[in-house]
Write a protein that holds these residues in place. Structure first.
Motif, PDB file in Angstrom:
ATOM      1  N   THR A 185       0.834  -1.210   0.000  1.00 47.68           N
ATOM      2  CA  THR A 185       0.000   0.000   0.000  1.00 47.68           C
ATOM      3  C   THR A 185       0.867   1.257   0.000  1.00 47.68           C
ATOM      4  O   THR A 185       2.050   1.215   0.352  1.00 47.68           O
ATOM      5  CB  THR A 185      -0.897   0.034   1.251  1.00 47.68           C
ATOM      6  OG1 THR A 185      -0.036   0.126   2.400  1.00 47.68           O
ATOM      7  CG2 THR A 185      -1.750  -1.214   1.369  1.00 47.68           C
ATOM      8  N   ASP A 186       0.235   2.374  -0.379  1.00 49.44           N
ATOM      9  CA  ASP A 186       0.923   3.667  -0.344  1.00 49.44           C
ATOM     10  C   ASP A 186       1.389   3.988   1.077  1.00 49.44           C
ATOM     11  O   ASP A 186       2.465   4.560   1.268  1.00 49.44           O
ATOM     12  CB  ASP A 186      -0.008   4.776  -0.842  1.00 49.44           C
ATOM     13  CG  ASP A 186      -0.055   4.813  -2.369  1.00 49.44           C
ATOM     14  OD1 ASP A 186       0.740   4.077  -2.999  1.00 49.44           O
ATOM     15  OD2 ASP A 186      -0.877   5.561  -2.919  1.00 49.44           O
ATOM     16  N   ALA A 187       0.562   3.594   2.056  1.00 49.83           N
ATOM     17  CA  ALA A 187       0.915   3.878   3.455  1.00 49.83           C
ATOM     18  C   ALA A 187       2.193   3.130   3.852  1.00 49.83           C
ATOM     19  O   ALA A 187       3.055   3.671   4.552  1.00 49.83           O
ATOM     20  CB  ALA A 187      -0.236   3.479   4.371  1.00 49.83           C
ATOM     21  N   GLU A 188       2.316   1.881   3.384  1.00 52.48           N
ATOM     22  CA  GLU A 188       3.525   1.104   3.697  1.00 52.48           C
ATOM     23  C   GLU A 188       4.758   1.734   3.048  1.00 52.48           C
ATOM     24  O   GLU A 188       5.834   1.783   3.647  1.00 52.48           O
ATOM     25  CB  GLU A 188       3.377  -0.339   3.192  1.00 52.48           C
ATOM     26  CG  GLU A 188       2.489  -1.205   4.053  1.00 52.48           C
ATOM     27  CD  GLU A 188       2.233  -2.555   3.411  1.00 52.48           C
ATOM     28  OE1 GLU A 188       2.637  -3.566   3.986  1.00 52.48           O
ATOM     29  OE2 GLU A 188       1.643  -2.595   2.308  1.00 52.48           O
ATOM     30  N   ILE A 189       4.572   2.182   1.806  1.00 54.66           N
ATOM     31  CA  ILE A 189       5.687   2.833   1.109  1.00 54.66           C
ATOM     32  C   ILE A 189       6.090   4.105   1.854  1.00 54.66           C
ATOM     33  O   ILE A 189       7.275   4.343   2.110  1.00 54.66           O
ATOM     34  CB  ILE A 189       5.310   3.143  -0.357  1.00 54.66           C
ATOM     35  CG1 ILE A 189       5.073   1.843  -1.119  1.00 54.66           C
ATOM     36  CG2 ILE A 189       6.405   3.964  -1.036  1.00 54.66           C
ATOM     37  CD1 ILE A 189       4.445   2.034  -2.486  1.00 54.66           C
ATOM     38  N   ASP A 190       5.090   4.907   2.247  1.00 51.87           N
ATOM     39  CA  ASP A 190       5.382   6.147   2.976  1.00 51.87           C
ATOM     40  C   ASP A 190       6.128   5.857   4.270  1.00 51.87           C
ATOM     41  O   ASP A 190       7.114   6.531   4.589  1.00 51.87           O
ATOM     42  CB  ASP A 190       4.078   6.890   3.312  1.00 51.87           C
ATOM     43  CG  ASP A 190       3.480   7.549   2.076  1.00 51.87           C
ATOM     44  OD1 ASP A 190       4.238   7.772   1.114  1.00 51.87           O
ATOM     45  OD2 ASP A 190       2.271   7.826   2.079  1.00 51.87           O
ATOM     46  N   ALA A 191       5.656   4.856   5.010  1.00 51.37           N
ATOM     47  CA  ALA A 191       6.268   4.537   6.302  1.00 51.37           C
ATOM     48  C   ALA A 191       7.724   4.120   6.113  1.00 51.37           C
ATOM     49  O   ALA A 191       8.616   4.582   6.835  1.00 51.37           O
ATOM     50  CB  ALA A 191       5.474   3.433   7.003  1.00 51.37           C
ATOM     51  N   ARG A 192       7.982   3.240   5.139  1.00 55.30           N
ATOM     52  CA  ARG A 192       9.357   2.773   4.920  1.00 55.30           C
ATOM     53  C   ARG A 192      10.243   3.905   4.394  1.00 55.30           C
ATOM     54  O   ARG A 192      11.403   4.021   4.768  1.00 55.30           O
ATOM     55  CB  ARG A 192       9.351   1.575   3.960  1.00 55.30           C
ATOM     56  CG  ARG A 192      10.717   0.906   3.791  1.00 55.30           C
ATOM     57  CD  ARG A 192      11.232   0.300   5.101  1.00 55.30           C
ATOM     58  NE  ARG A 192      10.371  -0.721   5.619  1.00 55.30           N
ATOM     59  CZ  ARG A 192      10.550  -2.029   5.397  1.00 55.30           C
ATOM     60  NH1 ARG A 192      11.570  -2.443   4.710  1.00 55.30           N
ATOM     61  NH2 ARG A 192       9.692  -2.915   5.892  1.00 55.30           N
ATOM     62  N   HIS A 193       9.653   4.745   3.549  1.00 50.74           N
ATOM     63  CA  HIS A 193      10.378   5.897   3.010  1.00 50.74           C
ATOM     64  C   HIS A 193      10.833   6.808   4.160  1.00 50.74           C
ATOM     65  O   HIS A 193      11.991   7.231   4.214  1.00 50.74           O
ATOM     66  CB  HIS A 193       9.458   6.647   2.028  1.00 50.74           C
ATOM     67  CG  HIS A 193      10.129   7.763   1.281  1.00 50.74           C
ATOM     68  ND1 HIS A 193       9.441   8.709   0.583  1.00 50.74           N
ATOM     69  CD2 HIS A 193      11.438   8.105   1.150  1.00 50.74           C
ATOM     70  CE1 HIS A 193      10.295   9.564   0.042  1.00 50.74           C
ATOM     71  NE2 HIS A 193      11.506   9.220   0.363  1.00 50.74           N
ATOM     72  N   ARG A 194       9.912   7.060   5.093  1.00 55.39           N
ATOM     73  CA  ARG A 194      10.245   7.918   6.242  1.00 55.39           C
ATOM     74  C   ARG A 194      11.349   7.282   7.092  1.00 55.39           C
ATOM     75  O   ARG A 194      12.309   7.934   7.480  1.00 55.39           O
ATOM     76  CB  ARG A 194       9.003   8.161   7.112  1.00 55.39           C
ATOM     77  CG  ARG A 194       8.153   9.345   6.659  1.00 55.39           C
ATOM     78  CD  ARG A 194       7.200   9.789   7.766  1.00 55.39           C
ATOM     79  NE  ARG A 194       6.338   8.714   8.230  1.00 55.39           N
ATOM     80  CZ  ARG A 194       5.194   8.365   7.615  1.00 55.39           C
ATOM     81  NH1 ARG A 194       4.778   9.014   6.540  1.00 55.39           N
ATOM     82  NH2 ARG A 194       4.457   7.376   8.096  1.00 55.39           N
ATOM     83  N   GLN A 195      11.187   5.963   7.333  1.00 54.96           N
ATOM     84  CA  GLN A 195      12.147   5.269   8.190  1.00 54.96           C
ATOM     85  C   GLN A 195      13.542   5.258   7.549  1.00 54.96           C
ATOM     86  O   GLN A 195      14.547   5.544   8.207  1.00 54.96           O
ATOM     87  CB  GLN A 195      11.653   3.837   8.418  1.00 54.96           C
ATOM     88  CG  GLN A 195      12.514   3.038   9.373  1.00 54.96           C
ATOM     89  CD  GLN A 195      12.317   1.545   9.200  1.00 54.96           C
ATOM     90  OE1 GLN A 195      11.229   1.079   8.818  1.00 54.96           O
ATOM     91  NE2 GLN A 195      13.367   0.778   9.432  1.00 54.96           N
ATOM     92  N   LEU A 196      13.599   4.945   6.257  1.00 56.39           N
ATOM     93  CA  LEU A 196      14.893   4.918   5.561  1.00 56.39           C
ATOM     94  C   LEU A 196      15.519   6.309   5.550  1.00 56.39           C
ATOM     95  O   LEU A 196      16.727   6.456   5.710  1.00 56.39           O
ATOM     96  CB  LEU A 196      14.727   4.403   4.127  1.00 56.39           C
ATOM     97  CG  LEU A 196      14.398   2.920   3.977  1.00 56.39           C
ATOM     98  CD1 LEU A 196      14.094   2.594   2.520  1.00 56.39           C
ATOM     99  CD2 LEU A 196      15.549   2.048   4.475  1.00 56.39           C
ATOM    100  N   GLY A 197      14.685   7.339   5.382  1.00 57.73           N
ATOM    101  CA  GLY A 197      15.169   8.711   5.367  1.00 57.73           C
ATOM    102  C   GLY A 197      15.755   9.097   6.716  1.00 57.73           C
ATOM    103  O   GLY A 197      16.826   9.702   6.787  1.00 57.73           O
ATOM    104  N   ARG A 198      15.067   8.703   7.793  1.00 52.74           N
ATOM    105  CA  ARG A 198      15.553   8.993   9.150  1.00 52.74           C
ATOM    106  C   ARG A 198      16.883   8.295   9.398  1.00 52.74           C
ATOM    107  O   ARG A 198      17.856   8.911   9.833  1.00 52.74           O
ATOM    108  CB  ARG A 198      14.519   8.491  10.168  1.00 52.74           C
ATOM    109  CG  ARG A 198      13.734   9.587  10.864  1.00 52.74           C
ATOM    110  CD  ARG A 198      12.991   9.092  12.101  1.00 52.74           C
ATOM    111  NE  ARG A 198      12.522   7.718  12.056  1.00 52.74           N
ATOM    112  CZ  ARG A 198      11.277   7.345  11.684  1.00 52.74           C
ATOM    113  NH1 ARG A 198      10.398   8.265  11.312  1.00 52.74           N
ATOM    114  NH2 ARG A 198      10.933   6.081  11.702  1.00 52.74           N
ATOM    115  N   ASP A 199      16.914   6.988   9.092  1.00 57.43           N
ATOM    116  CA  ASP A 199      18.150   6.213   9.304  1.00 57.43           C
ATOM    117  C   ASP A 199      19.299   6.815   8.503  1.00 57.43           C
ATOM    118  O   ASP A 199      20.426   6.895   8.977  1.00 57.43           O
ATOM    119  CB  ASP A 199      17.952   4.752   8.885  1.00 57.43           C
ATOM    120  CG  ASP A 199      17.016   4.009   9.830  1.00 57.43           C
ATOM    121  OD1 ASP A 199      16.680   4.580  10.897  1.00 57.43           O
ATOM    122  OD2 ASP A 199      16.614   2.872   9.503  1.00 57.43           O
TER     123      ASP A 199
END
Lengths: 169, 92
Positions: free
Chosen positions: A7-21
């Motif tokens: 889902t778009d929500a899963e992509i957004d969540a992983r995108h945010r997490q990868l960006g933070r890391d």
């Protein structure tokens, strides 16, 4: 795009997490959001397909031991950031790119071809040739070294998992 | 190995080997569509195991690195990666 069940929500969540890391470690994701989200989708597809985040821009063998070097972030990210300002996929980019001083493009493949990888696996030197009080382990993702009986479960610098460590000394 | 055919202006036999998850492959595919050239493409990562090996060997014949995207024109000209200018010129 072929990504059943993602889902778009899963992509957004992983995108945010990868960006933070990435930012925590001094790295940067590509600021082109549409392009980067598509790569994150690819990573999630591969995670679903293989059980690990194999590089979306390379063909995975589907056997973890053969794909370890291309689990994202791959072994080639840092040399490619140094030489080209971006990793092979252009998921990660350098601060020069962020500052707008360097364009991002498709770069040559640094990963050796299949035949060479196979030969290297056969003859892999495991270190240990110098006598030290403890074995020294090297993280293949970020180069972190530690002298312990075993490598840590997770690299304290880049968070790569234990299986990304190789014997260095 | 089954390829998807995209109709368009004939500029020879144009074949794109791509991965469904790859950003540069997506850009290359979009470029071919924009140019409007008749071509075939295959998402190698979506092939069943036996066909995947066959496809990989085919890609490696044109591009020893076996990397994606690999674009092959008339079984001769090979363009590896999303090289927009080179692709536009080759398909002019």
């Amino acid at each position: 795009m072929i990504a059943p069940g993602i889902t778009d929500a899963e992509i957004d969540a992983r995108h945010r997490q990868l960006g933070r890391d990435a930012e925590e470690g001094g790295y940067h994701l590509n600021p082109d959001v549409a392009f980067t989200r598509n790569l994150v989708r690819g990573l999630l597809v591969n995670e679903q397909r293989y059980g690990y985040m194999a590089c979306p821009c390379r063909i995975a063998a589907g056997k973890k031991e053969e794909d370890l070097d291309i689990i994202c972030p791959c072994d080639y990210r840092d040399p490619d950031l140094n030489e080209h300002g971006a990793c092979y996929c252009a998921l990660y980019v350098s601060s020069d790119v962020i500052a707008g001083n360097l364009p991002v493009g498709s770069i040559p493949e640094r990963r050796p071809p299949r035949v060479e990888r196979k030969a290297a696996r056969m003859s892999r030197s495991t270190g240990g040739s110098i006598k030290t009080a403890y074995p020294v382990w090297r993280c293949r993702v970020c180069g972190y070294l530690c002298a312990m009986e075993n490598p840590p479960l997770v690299c304290p610098i880049c968070k790569a998992k234990q299986d990304r460590f190789e014997r260095f000394l | 190995m089954k390829m998807e055919h995209v109709p368009g202006t004939r500029k020879g036999t144009v074949v794109l080997y791509a991965l469904s998850t790859c950003g540069w492959c997506a850009k290359t595919k979009a470029l071919l569509k924009e140019i409007g050239v008749d071509h075939s493409f295959v998402y190698v990562d979506l092939l069943p195991e036996d066909e995947l090996e066959e496809a990989l060997q085919e890609v490696e014949r044109f591009n020893p690195h076996g990397s994606f995207p690999t674009l092959v024109i008339d079984n001769r000209k090979v363009i590896v990666g999303f090289r927009e200018q080179e692709i536009r010129e080759a398909l002019r």
